[in-house]
Design an enzyme around this catalytic site. Structure first.
Site, short mmCIF file in Angstrom:
data_model
loop_
_atom_site.label_atom_id
_atom_site.label_comp_id
_atom_site.label_asym_id
_atom_site.label_seq_id
_atom_site.Cartn_x
_atom_site.Cartn_y
_atom_site.Cartn_z
N ARG A 126 0.74 -1.17 0.19
CA ARG A 126 -0.10 -0.11 -0.08
C ARG A 126 0.81 1.16 -0.08
NH1 ARG A 126 -5.11 1.38 -1.38
NH2 ARG A 126 -6.21 2.80 0.38
N THR A 415 -8.64 1.24 -10.57
CA THR A 415 -8.13 -0.05 -10.12
C THR A 415 -8.18 -1.18 -11.07
OG1 THR A 415 -8.57 0.90 -8.06
CG2 THR A 415 -7.99 -1.38 -8.15
N GLU A 435 -5.57 4.38 -7.32
CA GLU A 435 -6.76 5.28 -6.88
C GLU A 435 -8.15 5.65 -7.81
OE1 GLU A 435 -9.48 5.59 -4.50
OE2 GLU A 435 -9.15 7.64 -4.89
N SER A 480 -10.36 -0.55 0.41
CA SER A 480 -11.52 -1.55 0.33
C SER A 480 -11.20 -2.60 -0.56
CB SER A 480 -12.73 -0.58 -0.49
OG SER A 480 -13.07 0.45 0.29
N GLY A 500 -13.44 -0.68 -8.03
CA GLY A 500 -14.70 -0.16 -7.58
C GLY A 500 -14.94 0.66 -6.44
N1 GLU Z 1 -8.29 3.45 -3.50
C1 GLU Z 1 -9.18 2.25 -3.40
C2 GLU Z 1 -9.06 1.37 -2.42
O1 GLU Z 1 -7.81 1.29 -2.00
C3 GLU Z 1 -9.51 1.63 -4.64
C4 GLU Z 1 -9.98 2.50 -5.75
C5 GLU Z 1 -10.84 1.57 -6.86
O2 GLU Z 1 -10.99 0.52 -6.73
O3 GLU Z 1 -10.89 2.25 -7.69
O4 GLU Z 1 -9.85 1.11 -1.81
#
Ligand code: GLU
Length: 593
Positions: A126, A415, A435, A480, A500
């Site tokens: 991350r 993503t 992101e 997420s 998503g």
């Molecule tokens: N930045 C989001 C995350 O880490 C993911 C974004 C996405 O799925 O478009 O949960």
């Protein structure tokens, strides 16, 4: 057409130039077909997907978001490489052909199930907040949260990237192929040019305003000031050079030296919205091995990524609450089944907002949140036939007492998800991101820098009580992303994950329930219309969820909202054979042999 003219046309046409709509735009059906740069195997996989059939294989399989990326992974697997080797090749190509979603400038989470030992390992690559970041990073002088895109576009939102280190770490642990060779396909495509896919062309057009704010980004995405056309050949020599450095010197080349210097310079001097990242932040970046979160669900065990991701805990809570209910008997068209899924999800999201964040900074009650007892109490709330009028965070067993306020992080989807099984029985599930679509819109040496720090809560406190997911120096923003491996009797049976934003959780839950409870084939499970409830409103996939199901839910008391819901679910089921399913909403394919 010149760029200003293009922008004017888009604005007049009411096209989605701004924000989430652009990120959610659906690629044309069968997107990717019609391009000439594909092999017969790719063409066959595209045909299978168009017919709604899974791709079937015996020895190995890869599912990724773009045919060229799946193809690069297939080449490695075919030559005897492991899933970790193939991932490196896939990620290197994705950073070129799907630059809006993931790449060297981003971060990722990886779940690995080892074919030889049966062990599950989770790696956290991350992005990380710079040491100079403070809880007020996304607040104005009065302490008010900035608007989302004022925060995103520029250097302020850029976290220290983790993807290059994760690629290296996975290869060091589980690779067999020579590291340098894994970049060959990506370097060749970057130097010779690759064909712009329909989705990339559409997304660039939809984001023209933000993409043209910084000169190097504008020069790449609008060559000669024109729009990228589908099928046009796009070269990225700067990216090829970055990959060559990685190939020759390893990830170290990214975190120290010229590339690191250029990243810091770009972040710190971003016009209008500079960031605080330093070369020290890059030099001290480390991939972290975390304890996997495995939650029992019926005869299965669902394993995934713990904090700083909320993915496995929230997916696990939802499934844990649903376990006492016979979803199989209800079936996929039952409004009662979706009420249970929807309200279990609302309860889980209430806990997510209160308790989940980077556990290196905040004591997260990981065991307490998915314990049998706690799940039973929360599950009881779903008894009866009615929609819950209100939901609130519960009281999981804590090892310490802790007072936290609710989170206010915003996540929009871009993503990419990669699922791989190799001939040695290893399984890999990795969700990878920058992101927002096109991240911070800052481009360095051929790749985009992420805006992952906006996954932190902009608001740091409420009435003096801290928010778990507030910005802190060296902390990782809550995610997420839910790369998942499902086991039965200790053996992997399903690999799945999706992009998503915070809807990832609902997409992954849907695919798991569709496959395990409703016995759908992996391709059907991926394709099943999306229905997601995070905070009360039931989002149903526009044009795909049956009107009678939507109106049943509305009669139960939900506010039903029709949305594009562009998941990017990539799944492999493992039984006597391997079966791969690629999301029809995006351009990905499954390849196997
Ligand atoms: N930045 C989001 C995350 O880490 C993911 C974004 C996405 O799925 O478009 O949960």
């Amino acid at each position: 057409m010149k760029l200003l003219h293009i922008l004017a046309c888009f604005m007049l046409a009411g096209a989605p130039v701004w924000g989430q709509q652009a990120a959610d735009t659906v690629a044309p059906e069968g997107a990717g077909a019609g391009l000439v740069q594909v092999s017969p195997a790719v063409r066959a996989a595209q045909d299978a997907k168009a017919d709604g059939r899974a791709v079937v294989a015996e020895n190995w399989m890869v599912v990724a978001a773009n045919p060229l990326a799946s193809d690069a992974g297939a080449t490695v697997l075919k030559a005897g490489g492991t899933a970790a080797d193939a991932m490196v090749a896939v990620q290197a190509v994705l950073g070129l052909v799907e630059p809006q979603s993931s790449g060297l400038g981003g971060g990722a989470f990886l779940v690995w199930r080892d074919g030889a030992t049966g062990e599950i390992t989770t790696l956290d690559g991350r992005e990380t907040a710079p040491l100079a970041a403070t809880p007020r990073l996304f607040q104005d002088a009065e302490g008010q949260p900035l608007s989302f895109y004022d925060a995103v576009v520029g250097g302020r939102s850029v976290g220290v990237p983790g993807t290059p280190a994760l690629m290296q770490s996975a290869h060091d642990r589980w690779g067999r192929a020579e590291w340098a060779g894994l970049f060959d396909d990506a370097i060749r495509l970057a130097e010779d040019g690759f064909e712009v896919s329909p989705r990339l062309a559409l997304m660039v057009a939809g984001d023209a305003l933000k993409l043209s704010r910084f000169e190097s980004t504008r020069a790449y995405f609008f060559p000669d000031d024109g729009l990228l056309e589908v099928g046009a050949r796009l070269q990225n020599p700067a990216y090829a050079r970055s990959l060559r450095s990685l190939a020759e010197e390893g990830a170290e080349a990214f975190y120290t030296g010229d590339i690191a210097r250029d990243i810091v310079q770009t972040v710190q001097s971003a016009p209008g919205n500079p960031g605080v990242m330093s070369e020290v932040d890059l030099a001290i970046y480390r991939v972290r091995e975390r304890d996997p979160v495995c939650v029992p669900y019926r005869v299965y065990e669902v394993c995934g990524m713990g904090p700083p991701s909320s993915g496995a805990l929230t997916v696990g809570q939802i499934l844990g609450m649903l376990e006492p209910y016979d979803l199989a008997a209800m079936g996929a068209d039952s409004a009662q089944a979706w009420r249970l899924i929807g309200d279990a999800s609302r309860l889980a999201f209430a806990d997510r907002g209160r308790y989940m964040a980077d556990s290196d900074f905040v004591p997260v009650p990981v065991q307490g949140l998915v314990s049998r007892n706690y799940m039973k109490t929360r599950s009881e709330l779903l008894r009866g036939d009615d929609v819950l009028p209100e939901v609130a965070p519960g009281k999981p067993e804590f090892d310490h007492s802790l007072n936290l306020a609710d989170d206010a992080a915003i996540e929009f989807p871009s993503t990419s998800h990669i699922s791989i099984v190799d001939r040695y029985g290893n399984a890999l599930s990795m969700t990878t991101t920058i992101e927002n679509a096109f991240g911070s819109r800052l481009m360095v040496r051929g790749f985009l820098l992420n805006n992952e720090l906006t996954d932190f809560s902009f608001q740091s406190h409420e009435d003096g009580v801290p928010v778990a997911n507030r910005v802190e120096p060296g902390k990782r923003p809550r995610s997420s992303m839910a790369p998942t491996i499902v086991l039965k009797d200790g053996e992997p049976v399903l690999i799945v994950g999706s992009p998503g934003g915070s809807r990832i959780i609902g997409y992954v839950v849907k695919a798991i329930i569709a496959h395990l409870d409703w016995k759908m084939d992996v391709q059907q499970a991926v394709s099943l219309p999306n229905m997601v409830n995070r905070f009360g409103e039931f989002d149903v996939e526009a044009g795909r969820v049956s009107p009678s199901l939507a109106s049943d839910l509305a009669e139960m008391g939900y506010e039903v909202s029709r949305q594009p819901l562009v998941s990017g679910l990539h799944a492999i089921s493992i039984g006597e054979v391997l079966r791969g399913g690629a999301d029809p909403r995006r351009e990905g394919i499954a390849l196997g042999e």
